[in-house]
Design a protein around this motif. Structure first.
Motif, PDB file in Angstrom:
ATOM      1  N   TYR A 128       0.846  -1.191   0.000  1.00 50.94           N
ATOM      2  CA  TYR A 128       0.000   0.000   0.000  1.00 50.94           C
ATOM      3  C   TYR A 128       0.886   1.246   0.000  1.00 50.94           C
ATOM      4  N   GLY A 129       0.527   2.220  -0.859  1.00 50.01           N
ATOM      5  CA  GLY A 129       1.453   3.296  -1.184  1.00 50.01           C
ATOM      6  C   GLY A 129       1.320   4.598  -0.426  1.00 50.01           C
ATOM      7  N   LEU A 130       0.774   4.605   0.774  1.00 50.43           N
ATOM      8  CA  LEU A 130       0.759   5.838   1.559  1.00 50.43           C
ATOM      9  C   LEU A 130       2.141   5.999   2.179  1.00 50.43           C
ATOM     10  N   THR A 131       2.976   6.786   1.546  1.00 47.29           N
ATOM     11  CA  THR A 131       4.419   6.777   1.770  1.00 47.29           C
ATOM     12  C   THR A 131       4.815   6.946   3.224  1.00 47.29           C
ATOM     13  N   GLU A 132       4.233   7.908   3.891  1.00 49.50           N
ATOM     14  CA  GLU A 132       4.666   8.238   5.244  1.00 49.50           C
ATOM     15  C   GLU A 132       4.446   7.104   6.242  1.00 49.50           C
ATOM     16  N   ARG A 135       6.768   3.416   4.464  1.00 50.61           N
ATOM     17  CA  ARG A 135       8.060   3.755   3.865  1.00 50.61           C
ATOM     18  C   ARG A 135       9.012   2.551   3.789  1.00 50.61           C
ATOM     19  N   ASP A 136       9.178   1.826   4.864  1.00 52.03           N
ATOM     20  CA  ASP A 136      10.135   0.707   4.876  1.00 52.03           C
ATOM     21  C   ASP A 136       9.706  -0.402   3.920  1.00 52.03           C
ATOM     22  N   ASP A 137       8.416  -0.696   3.859  1.00 46.88           N
ATOM     23  CA  ASP A 137       7.926  -1.727   2.943  1.00 46.88           C
ATOM     24  C   ASP A 137       8.073  -1.287   1.490  1.00 46.88           C
ATOM     25  N   ILE A 138       7.844  -0.015   1.233  1.00 47.47           N
ATOM     26  CA  ILE A 138       7.929   0.513  -0.134  1.00 47.47           C
ATOM     27  C   ILE A 138       9.357   0.412  -0.662  1.00 47.47           C
ATOM     28  N   LYS A 139      10.335   0.631   0.189  1.00 42.73           N
ATOM     29  CA  LYS A 139      11.737   0.601  -0.242  1.00 42.73           C
ATOM     30  C   LYS A 139      12.121  -0.732  -0.882  1.00 42.73           C
ATOM     31  N   THR A 140      11.537  -1.807  -0.422  1.00 42.05           N
ATOM     32  CA  THR A 140      11.904  -3.139  -0.933  1.00 42.05           C
ATOM     33  C   THR A 140      10.812  -3.750  -1.816  1.00 42.05           C
ATOM     34  N   ALA A 141       9.797  -2.979  -2.146  1.00 42.55           N
ATOM     35  CA  ALA A 141       8.661  -3.522  -2.898  1.00 42.55           C
ATOM     36  C   ALA A 141       8.967  -3.639  -4.383  1.00 42.55           C
ATOM     37  N   ALA A 319       3.088   8.916  -6.151  1.00 40.89           N
ATOM     38  CA  ALA A 319       3.699   7.847  -6.948  1.00 40.89           C
ATOM     39  C   ALA A 319       5.193   8.089  -7.143  1.00 40.89           C
ATOM     40  N   LEU A 320       5.572   9.336  -7.425  1.00 43.39           N
ATOM     41  CA  LEU A 320       6.984   9.655  -7.600  1.00 43.39           C
ATOM     42  C   LEU A 320       7.735   9.536  -6.278  1.00 43.39           C
ATOM     43  N   GLN A 321       7.135   9.953  -5.190  1.00 40.69           N
ATOM     44  CA  GLN A 321       7.734   9.811  -3.872  1.00 40.69           C
ATOM     45  C   GLN A 321       8.041   8.337  -3.591  1.00 40.69           C
ATOM     46  N   ASN A 322       7.101   7.464  -3.938  1.00 41.61           N
ATOM     47  CA  ASN A 322       7.314   6.026  -3.748  1.00 41.61           C
ATOM     48  C   ASN A 322       8.380   5.484  -4.688  1.00 41.61           C
ATOM     49  N   ALA A 323       8.379   5.950  -5.940  1.00 41.01           N
ATOM     50  CA  ALA A 323       9.396   5.496  -6.892  1.00 41.01           C
ATOM     51  C   ALA A 323      10.793   5.878  -6.422  1.00 41.01           C
ATOM     52  N   ASN A 324      10.947   7.068  -5.865  1.00 38.98           N
ATOM     53  CA  ASN A 324      12.244   7.481  -5.327  1.00 38.98           C
ATOM     54  C   ASN A 324      12.742   6.477  -4.284  1.00 38.98           C
ATOM     55  N   LEU A 325      11.848   6.066  -3.391  1.00 38.25           N
ATOM     56  CA  LEU A 325      12.235   5.095  -2.363  1.00 38.25           C
ATOM     57  C   LEU A 325      12.598   3.748  -2.987  1.00 38.25           C
ATOM     58  N   MET A 326      11.828   3.309  -3.961  1.00 34.58           N
ATOM     59  CA  MET A 326      12.073   2.011  -4.589  1.00 34.58           C
ATOM     60  C   MET A 326      13.394   1.972  -5.328  1.00 34.58           C
ATOM     61  N   LEU A 327      13.840   3.131  -5.826  1.00 39.14           N
ATOM     62  CA  LEU A 327      15.086   3.211  -6.594  1.00 39.14           C
ATOM     63  C   LEU A 327      16.256   3.740  -5.756  1.00 39.14           C
ATOM     64  N   ASN A 328      16.027   3.877  -4.451  1.00 41.69           N
ATOM     65  CA  ASN A 328      17.062   4.350  -3.530  1.00 41.69           C
ATOM     66  C   ASN A 328      17.551   5.751  -3.890  1.00 41.69           C
ATOM     67  N   ILE A 329      16.601   6.606  -4.269  1.00 40.86           N
ATOM     68  CA  ILE A 329      16.852   8.016  -4.548  1.00 40.86           C
ATOM     69  C   ILE A 329      16.317   8.824  -3.374  1.00 40.86           C
TER      70      ILE A 329
END
Length: 342
Positions: A128-132, A135-141, A319-329
């Motif tokens: 689920y993509g509610l970033t705040e 966050r930890d789950d999104i990083k490795t999703a 979506a971009l906030q989540n993509a940044n986390l997924m790509l380690n940006i």
């Protein structure tokens, strides 16, 4: 390092918003743009406000080569994303902006969207993509499911309060005013200017609005017991923005303190001084969410008001906030633009 990005559904409002945001991103390059009816056209033809950008021509999705794509945004209509995402390479990182993967229980999805889920393998792995709050789950999703814009607004207001136990869980009323772009870009009679302007109205009243599924899922999980809020959305004659008002039973000062502590280190969520309320005009075109708390005249009652841009913080910016986390940006990259004013 520069990552190659594809956007599917690039001819819709959220697709255009993704292009606008990624255009100034230091680490992302748009390599492919997918569309259906507008395939074969240039972005300048579809969105003249983006004509200054050097972008690929819109293609049918099955014409895109995903071999060298690092992350794909799916800004497709609900019920369309399932089959499209199921057919993508299994190791491709995906951020989905539709409702197709938001609900964890397939029975809940069928209840709220009226059809069986056809991509259960992908649904089971979606985060689920509610970033705040994820966050930890999104990083490795591998697959992140963006929230509904109404659902995001209500959750920013209520999640910390439910977790802290400072409000009555059986007396929550949410009243949201939503701009027309939240209904998408396709032609609808009730969204014509003459039908919409000079008034606003409640819609999806009672128990019919699909974002109630997200509220039920998330709030009940936090509380450890069923929580059902009373929720009414209203369509307003504005292009962008959501203004949410929560009518709560609890101490206003305690509510304000709880929200202030919860978001103290969050770059995109600002809690205003006690007694002040936000406006959609102060977040328009940005990835910010402003929250205010006001004491009601009745003791032990309070109002919580939140404002965000439904196309940015409620969708493409998230979506971009989540993509940044997924790509380690850096999470804020490409998203620190000031709101548009006036």
């Amino acid at each position: 390092m520069t990552y190659s990005i594809a956007i599917l559904g690039a001819s819709g409002y959220t697709g255009a918003e993704l292009i606008r945001l990624i255009a100034v991103h230091s680490s992302l390059k748009i390599t492919a743009l997918g569309a259906f009816s507008k395939a074969g056209q240039s972005v300048a033809q579809v969105f003249p406000h983006l004509r200054h950008l050097d972008l690929p021509t819109l293609l049918q999705i099955d014409q895109i080569d995903f071999a060298n794509i690092d992350l794909c945004f799916c800004a497709l209509p609900h019920k369309t994303s399932q089959s499209v995402i199921a057919a993508l390479p299994p190791d491709l990182k995906v951020v989905d902006l539709s409702a197709d993967f938001r609900l964890r229980d397939p029975d809940d999805y069928e209840k709220w969207y009226g059809n069986k889920h056809s991509a259960l393998t992908q649904q089971a792995e979606a985060v689920y993509g509610l970033t705040e709050f994820y966050r930890d789950d999104i990083k490795t999703a591998r697959l992140v499911a963006g929230t509904g814009c109404n659902a995001a607004t209500g959750q920013y207001m209520l999640r910390p309060l439910i977790a802290a136990g400072v409000i009555d869980l059986d007396n929550i009323i949410l009243d949201l005013k939503c701009a027309v772009s939240g209904a998408g870009r396709s032609l609808k009679e009730n969204l014509l200017h003459a039908e919409l302007s000079e008034g606003y109205h409640a819609y999806a009243t009672g128990s019919t609005h699909r974002h109630l599924g997200e509220f039920d899922q998330e709030f009940s999980q936090i509380a450890g017991r069923p929580v059902q809020v009373q929720f009414t959305p209203h369509l307003i004659p504005a292009n962008r923005g959501i203004l949410g008002t929560g009518y709560l039973r609890g101490d206003a000062a305690q509510i304000h303190d709880t929200l202030s502590q919860a978001y103290a280190n969050e770059p995109f969520v600002d809690v205003l001084p006690l007694g002040q309320t936000p406006s959609t005009r102060h977040v328009r075109g940005s990835n910010f969410c402003h929250i205010g708390v006001v004491a009601d005249r009745q003791p032990d009652r309070a109002l919580v008001v939140a404002a965000l841009d439904n196309l940015t913080k409620g969708s493409s910016g998230q979506a971009l906030q989540n993509a940044n986390l997924m790509l380690n940006i850096e999470e804020t990259e490409g998203l620190m633009m000031a709101p548009l004013f006036p």
